[in-house]
Design an enzyme around this catalytic site. Structure first.
Site, PDB file in Angstrom:
ATOM      1  CG  ASP A   1      -2.137   1.237   0.552  1.00 54.44           C
ATOM      2  OD1 ASP A   1      -1.847   2.029   1.029  1.00 54.44           O
ATOM      3  OD2 ASP A   1      -3.194   1.267   2.113  1.00 54.44           O
ATOM      4  CG  HIS A   2       1.035   4.231  -3.028  1.00 50.22           C
ATOM      5  ND1 HIS A   2      -0.286   4.060  -3.692  1.00 50.22           N
ATOM      6  CD2 HIS A   2       0.763   5.638  -3.163  1.00 50.22           C
ATOM      7  CE1 HIS A   2      -1.224   5.092  -4.060  1.00 50.22           C
ATOM      8  NE2 HIS A   2       0.043   5.991  -2.917  1.00 50.22           N
TER       9      HIS A   2
ATOM     10  CG  HIS B   1      -4.520   3.838  -0.243  1.00 51.09           C
ATOM     11  ND1 HIS B   1      -3.804   3.671  -0.720  1.00 51.09           N
ATOM     12  CD2 HIS B   1      -4.849   4.599  -1.502  1.00 51.09           C
ATOM     13  CE1 HIS B   1      -2.816   3.026  -1.630  1.00 51.09           C
ATOM     14  NE2 HIS B   1      -3.912   3.799  -2.485  1.00 51.09           N
TER      15      HIS B   1
END
Length: 482
Positions: free
Chosen positions: A173-174, A236
Site C-alpha cells: 500500500d504505497h 489506503h
C-alpha cells in the site's frame, strides 16, 4: 532476512515502472543505498532487450538527474545494473528463459515486484515455480488490487500462499511509504504530550479525506468495476484509520505493528449503510476553471459506480468508544489532497467567557499530499492592552517537512518500500489478516447499499460531493475540514 542480490520487476515497461519504480531505484542508487551487487532485471511480454530497457530507464530518470544536478556518470552506473528478459505473465511456459537467466543468482536472494493485473497472479506464480524462482530465498511483493471482495481476495492470497509463505509475501500500500504516514507513529508514540489525550476523553472526532481532481484518466475498465469504496477506502483509508486508532506496540517491528492494526480493523462497527454512508457520482462541472464532462459521458455508458463516498465509522473498543471517524474520498473534487484531521474536545470550562473571549477546539492536521506537513491549531492571546476585553486567536504551529528537514531529501514513497523489500523488512507492508479484515468491513457496506437500494447521488465536478455528505457530519454538529 538478508538483502536480496537481485530485484525482478514484472511489468517493467508499464506506467508505474516509468513514473515511480525506476526513478525510486535510481534515487536509492545515487545515494549509495542499494546493495553493491544488486542487479535489476526487468520483464514484460515484448522482447525489447537490455538496450530497450536501458533506453526507457534513461528517459524516465533524466528529469531526476537534472533536478538533483547529478553527474551523467551516476545515471550510467545505475544503467549497468539493468537487464531485460521477456516473459508473458499469462503463459507459465514462457518463464523458462527467465529461470535460466537468474539460476546463478538464486542463492543470493531474489526480490520480485509484481505489478501485473490480479488475473495474472496465478499464472505468474505458476511460471515462477516452474522456472525454479520461488524457493526459500525468494520474496514476492504484490501491488493492489488484491481482489474485488473478501472471496476473491482469499482466492488470490491462497494462490500466493501455495508457493510463497506469509513471511515472504509483501503486500504493497504505497501510502504506507509516505513520510507523514510513518511520522504519525513517531508523533503518537514518541511524544508524551499527545498520547494521554489520544482517546475518547481527549478527541471529539477524526476526519480522513483523500480527494482527487482527476476523473477516469484512462482507468475506465478498472475503476468502473471497483468504485471509490473499493479503490480507496478498502486499502489506503482503512490503513490510515488503523494507524490513527491503534494501541502502542511493544516494539517497532513488523509483527508488533501489524498485530495492533488488525485489532483496530476487527473492531470496526458494521455500518448502517442508509444512515452512515453517502455515495455520489460526478456530473459535468469545472475543475480549476476548466469544463470537464460527467462520469457517464467519460465512460460512454450508464453506470451505478460510485465516484464519491463518505462514511461515518466507529471503532468499538475502550479507547475510541463514541468517537466518530468520518471518511471521505472522491474524484473530480475541488482539490487534490490527502489529510488526517484530529479534532480535540473543548476545554471543560473557559475562564475567558466573562472577558469577551471565545475558544476554539484544538485541531491537529496531518497533510499527506500534495504537501507533507503537520499543523497544530492552538489558542493564543492576541497582543494588546485588553481594554475592551481579552482577545484570543487560533494560531497554527506549522511543521512542514520542507522547512523542518531542509537538509534531508524528500523521497518518493516507493523508495522506502523498494529498499524494505530488497532488505526483507516487512513493517510497512500489509499482512493477509489485515487485508481480509478490511474486505470483510467493505463487503458489509456494499451489501447494505444493495439492501437499502442506494444509488449514487449526482454532484457537480469541482464540488465536495453530494449535499448529503455535508448532512452526514452537520447533524452531529461537525463540519468537514476543507
Amino acid at each position: 532476512m538478508s538483502a536480496a542480490q537481485t530485484l525482478l520487476l514484472f511489468g517493467v515497461t508499464g506506467d508505474l515502472s516509468r513514473r515511480m519504480l525506476l526513478p525510486s531505484l535510481f534515487g536509492l542508487h545515487a545515494d549509495g543505498l542499494l546493495p553493491e551487487g544488486l542487479m535489476i532485471v526487468g520483464t514484460a511480454r515484448h522482447d525489447i532487450g537490455d538496450d530497450g530497457l536501458r533506453d526507457e530507464a534513461r528517459k524516465a530518470i533524466a528529469p531526476l538527474v537534472a533536478e538533483r544536478k547529478l553527474d551523467a556518470a551516476v545515471l550510467e552506473s545505475f544503467i549497468t545494473r539493468l537487464s531485460y528478459v521477456a516473459a508473458d505473465a499469462s503463459d507459465p511456459s514462457s518463464f523458462a528463459a527467465l529461470g535460466k537467466a537468474l539460476e546463478d543468482r538464486i542463492e543470493g536472494g531474489i526480490a520480485i515486484f509484481l505489478s501485473t493485473a490480479p488475473s495474472l497472479f496465478g499464472s505468474t506464480i505458476a511460471g515462477l515455480e516452474q522456472a525454479g524462482l520461488a524457493g526459500p530465498k525468494t520474496r514476492l511483493a504484490l501491488e493492489k488490487p488484491l481482489g474485488q471482495d473478501l472471496a476473491s481476495s482469499r482466492e488470490i492470497n491462497d494462490a500466493v500462499a501455495r508457493v510463497f509463505p506469509e513471511q515472504r509475501t509483501f503486500r504493497i500500500d504505497h501510502y504506507l511509504g509516505k513520510e507523514t504516514v510513518q511520522n504519525l507513529l513517531a508523533l503518537r508514540f514518541g511524544n508524551l504530550m499527545f498520547e494521554p489525550l489520544w482517546n475518547a476523553q481527549g478527541i471529539d472526532h477524526v476526519q480522513i479525506t483523500v480527494s482527487e481532481t482527476v476523473g477516469l484518466e484512462g482507468r475506465t475498465g478498472y475503476f468502473d468495476g471497483m468504485g471509490s469504496l473499493r479503490d480507496m477506502v478498502q486499502n489506503h483509508m482503512l490503513q490510515l484509520l488503523a494507524l490513527v486508532a491503534m494501541e502502542a506496540p511493544a516494539q517497532f517491528s513488523a509483527d508488533a505493528v501489524r498485530d495492533e492494526k488488525v485489532k483496530v480493523l476487527r473492531s470496526l462497527r458494521p455500518l448502517d449503510a442508509a444512515k452512515e454512508s453517502v455515495i455520489g457520482q460526478y456530473a459535468a462541472g469545472a475543475i480549476a476553471g476548466q469544463p470537464v464532462p460527467g462520469y457517464i459521458d467519460e465512460l460512454g455508458k450508464p453506470s451505478d459506480t460510485e465516484t464519491f463516498v463518505a462514511l461515518k465509522a466507529h471503532v468499538d473498543n475502550w479507547r475510541w468508544k463514541g468517537v466518530p471517524f468520518y471518511l471521505r474520498t472522491g474524484k473530480r473534487l475541488p482539490a487534490r489532497q490527502s489529510e488526517i484531521v484530529i479534532q480535540f474536545r473543548a476545554v471543560p470550562h473557559s475562564m475567558f467567557n466573562g472577558r469577551g473571549a471565545s475558544l476554539k477546539q484544538n485541531r491537529l492536521v496531518l497533510g499527506i499530499q500534495p504537501e507533507e506537513n503537520i499543523r497544530l491549531a492552538i489558542m493564543a492571546k492576541q497582543p494588546g492592552l485588553d481594554r475592551q476585553g481579552i482577545r484570543l486567536r487560533e494560531v497554527d504551529m506549522d511543521i512542514r517537512d520542507a522547512n523542518a528537514f531542509a537538509d534531508v531529501r524528500r523521497r518518493i514513497a516507493y523508495e522506502r518500500l523498494l529498499i524494505d523489500l530488497i532488505e526483507g523488512e516487512s513493517t510497512l507492508f500489509v499482512r493477509r489478516d489485515e487485508v481480509e479484515a478490511q474486505w470483510q468491513w467493505i463487503d458489509a457496506i456494499r451489501a447494505g447499499w444493495n439492501e437499502a437500494g442506494m444509488r449514487p447521488k449526482n454532484y457537480g465536478a469541482g464540488t465536495w460531493g453530494p449535499a448529503a455528505a455535508i448532512a452526514l457530519t452537520e447533524r452531529d454538529g461537525v463540519s468537514w475540514y476543507d
